[in-house]
Design an enzyme around this catalytic site. Structure first.
Site, PDB file in Angstrom:
ATOM      1  N   HIS A  95      -9.572  28.125  12.437  1.00  0.00           N
ATOM      2  CA  HIS A  95     -10.713  27.436  13.043  1.00  0.00           C
ATOM      3  C   HIS A  95     -11.138  28.222  14.280  1.00  0.00           C
ATOM      4  O   HIS A  95     -10.286  28.749  15.003  1.00  0.00           O
ATOM      5  CB  HIS A  95     -10.334  26.020  13.486  1.00  0.00           C
ATOM      6  CG  HIS A  95      -9.870  25.132  12.372  1.00  0.00           C
ATOM      7  ND1 HIS A  95      -8.537  24.954  12.061  1.00  0.00           N
ATOM      8  CD2 HIS A  95     -10.555  24.353  11.502  1.00  0.00           C
ATOM      9  CE1 HIS A  95      -8.420  24.101  11.052  1.00  0.00           C
ATOM     10  NE2 HIS A  95      -9.629  23.732  10.684  1.00  0.00           N
TER      11      HIS A  95
ATOM     12  N   HIS B 276     -12.658  25.479   2.260  1.00  0.00           N
ATOM     13  CA  HIS B 276     -11.911  24.882   3.376  1.00  0.00           C
ATOM     14  C   HIS B 276     -11.815  23.373   3.192  1.00  0.00           C
ATOM     15  O   HIS B 276     -12.809  22.657   3.262  1.00  0.00           O
ATOM     16  CB  HIS B 276     -12.623  25.186   4.701  1.00  0.00           C
ATOM     17  CG  HIS B 276     -11.882  24.728   5.921  1.00  0.00           C
ATOM     18  ND1 HIS B 276     -10.896  25.469   6.514  1.00  0.00           N
ATOM     19  CD2 HIS B 276     -11.986  23.596   6.652  1.00  0.00           C
ATOM     20  CE1 HIS B 276     -10.426  24.830   7.570  1.00  0.00           C
ATOM     21  NE2 HIS B 276     -11.077  23.682   7.671  1.00  0.00           N
TER      22      HIS B 276
ATOM     23  N   HIS C  38      -8.895  19.968   4.068  1.00  0.00           N
ATOM     24  CA  HIS C  38      -7.615  19.400   4.507  1.00  0.00           C
ATOM     25  C   HIS C  38      -7.337  18.189   3.619  1.00  0.00           C
ATOM     26  O   HIS C  38      -8.084  17.205   3.652  1.00  0.00           O
ATOM     27  CB  HIS C  38      -7.684  18.949   5.966  1.00  0.00           C
ATOM     28  CG  HIS C  38      -7.962  20.044   6.945  1.00  0.00           C
ATOM     29  ND1 HIS C  38      -6.967  20.711   7.628  1.00  0.00           N
ATOM     30  CD2 HIS C  38      -9.127  20.590   7.368  1.00  0.00           C
ATOM     31  CE1 HIS C  38      -7.507  21.618   8.427  1.00  0.00           C
ATOM     32  NE2 HIS C  38      -8.822  21.561   8.289  1.00  0.00           N
TER      33      HIS C  38
ATOM     34  N   HIS D 105      -4.259  27.737  13.511  1.00  0.00           N
ATOM     35  CA  HIS D 105      -5.108  26.564  13.721  1.00  0.00           C
ATOM     36  C   HIS D 105      -6.362  26.887  14.525  1.00  0.00           C
ATOM     37  O   HIS D 105      -7.478  26.654  14.064  1.00  0.00           O
ATOM     38  CB  HIS D 105      -4.337  25.432  14.408  1.00  0.00           C
ATOM     39  CG  HIS D 105      -5.171  24.218  14.636  1.00  0.00           C
ATOM     40  ND1 HIS D 105      -5.877  24.007  15.811  1.00  0.00           N
ATOM     41  CD2 HIS D 105      -5.448  23.168  13.842  1.00  0.00           C
ATOM     42  CE1 HIS D 105      -6.541  22.867  15.720  1.00  0.00           C
ATOM     43  NE2 HIS D 105      -6.301  22.339  14.545  1.00  0.00           N
TER      44      HIS D 105
ATOM     45  N   GLU E 190     -15.446  25.540  17.356  1.00  0.00           N
ATOM     46  CA  GLU E 190     -16.075  24.417  16.677  1.00  0.00           C
ATOM     47  C   GLU E 190     -16.931  23.580  17.616  1.00  0.00           C
ATOM     48  O   GLU E 190     -18.049  23.191  17.268  1.00  0.00           O
ATOM     49  CB  GLU E 190     -14.985  23.552  16.041  1.00  0.00           C
ATOM     50  CG  GLU E 190     -15.500  22.348  15.270  1.00  0.00           C
ATOM     51  CD  GLU E 190     -14.391  21.585  14.582  1.00  0.00           C
ATOM     52  OE1 GLU E 190     -14.711  20.632  13.843  1.00  0.00           O
ATOM     53  OE2 GLU E 190     -13.200  21.928  14.782  1.00  0.00           O
TER      54      GLU E 190
END
Length: 403
Positions: A206, A61, A63, A179, A209
């Site tokens: 996700h 994972h 970004h 998302h 979190e």
């Protein structure tokens, strides 16, 4: 065909002393050095003292589009961080061109990462990922909780997804990311997952979190309440946790973070064959708490590891990520945790991401790191490799010497 003879091969939690590897595009065999010398006389490369062969690391994972960040964003709590991302988003995105993203990809390679899952929000990282030496699972991210904008949001997502599906190279896998439960409308989720199942695409999301996310999804209250009212004029969460997880019942999914999950949700994740991605540095910087690995284990859930992006990390380095995890989870048995972490960047990550790598074993892709340590090799090598990372001397991906 290549034959590398090493001081040790470390794979799948086991240290094999005085072993070597025979490979071309895939691994042919691993065997004791003496056997290989006898059978392949004159063809072997002797790596010498302190040499350790490892499977290439898998970053599940990351970004890449925020790779320009160094000190722009606010750390310590999730909501101030999120606000800083929104206020600085354009500057960070515009400040990271193809060269910036390619540098982040190359940095991962230099840190031994031979495969990664890139979560792409805008598609700006597509060219760099398409040109990467590594295997790339390219997660086109779907976001948008406003039903009035559903068609436009899905159209943008489709455009990015279709562009990634035009990339024709071995080791590049167009995929889908939802998302989060708070940011994607159920109609969009169901539509995207229907397409994912039809095309057998990998899926990530996700999940749970932060405490703020938990409170918003459960009670439509807390810090997210003002955020959604101010930005999107919404007073109710797009989904409950139960609804969100239900959408993924028949499609194994990589759920990232899961720090705030309760036993009921962990049981559902386990029963449906989903995976959990652990990003300990990101969790600490955003102040969301630590994933309870013992609770995961009680539900028979294997975790894998990711760095997240440079918006919530200071390095794209799985050796560093594993080291931080060793000290974050201080009540877990140290040798056992080290073994779990290595599998979480190796064979378990490969299995979760549908890749034929992550281990040094026959018929798996020859994604191999040639490394060297300057200390004696013993049965605590899994811990030493994390606390005293080896020097990476050569990197092979599918048998090709990349560097």
């Amino acid at each position: 065909m290549k034959i590398l003879l090493s001081d040790a091969v470390f794979t799948d939690g086991t240290v094999y002393r005085d072993h070597g590897v025979v490979f071309d595009k895939t691994i042919v065999e691993m065997a004791p050095n003496d056997e290989l010398r006898e059978r392949y006389a004159g063809q072997c490369s002797e790596l010498g003292e302190g040499s350790v062969l490892l499977p290439g690391l898998i970053n599940s994972h990351v970004h890449l589009e925020f790779s320009a960040n160094r000190s722009t964003l606010t750390y310590g709590e999730f909501m101030p961080w999120l606000s800083s991302v929104i206020s600085s988003r354009d500057d960070l995105i515009n400040g990271c061109d193809d060269g910036c993203i390619a540098h982040a990809v190359d940095t991962m390679l230099s840190n031994g990462i031979t495969a990664f899952g890139a979560v792409s929000s805008y598609g700006f990282d597509l060219d760099a990922c398409a040109g990467a030496s590594q295997k790339v699972v390219y997660f086109n991210e779907l976001i948008g909780s406003d039903p009035a904008m559903a068609d436009a949001l899905y159209g943008n997502f489709q455009e990015r997804l279709f562009a990634s599906q035009q990339i024709e190279r071995e080791g590049f896998y167009p995929s889908i990311a939802i998302h989060s439960p708070y940011s994607v409308h159920r109609v969009l989720i169901q539509k995207a997952l229907k397409y994912a199942k039809e095309k057998s695409l990998r899926v990530s999301a996700h999940l749970l979190e932060s405490p703020a996310e938990r409170e918003w999804l459960d009670n439509n209250s807390g810090p997210f309440q003002n955020f959604f009212q101010n930005f999107l004029k919404q007073s109710q969460a797009a989904n409950t946790v139960e609804e969100f997880l239900g959408y993924f019942d028949d499609i194994p999914t990589l759920f990232t973070h899961v720090v705030q999950a309760r036993d009921k949700e962990l049981s559902q994740i386990a029963q449906r064959g989903h995976s959990v991605i652990h990003c300990p540095i990101s969790n600490r910087l955003l102040g969301v708490g630590a994933l309870d690995l013992q609770r995961l284990s009680s539900h028979d859930i294997r975790f894998i590891c990711g760095t997240d992006g440079l918006s919530s990390n200071y390095a794209l380095n799985l050796f560093e990520e594993m080291k931080i995890a060793l000290f974050t989870h201080y009540s877990d048995d140290l040798p056992a945790l080290a073994q779990q972490l290595w599998k979480g960047v190796g064979i378990h990550a490969a299995e979760a991401m549908g890749l034929n790598c992550g281990t040094i074993a026959p018929n798996y892709d020859a994604d191999i790191l040639v490394t060297r340590v300057n200390y004696p090799i013993n049965d605590q090598l899994p811990i030493h490799l994390i606390t005293q990372p080896p020097r990476i001397e050569s990197i092979y991906i599918q048998g090709e010497h990349i560097r």
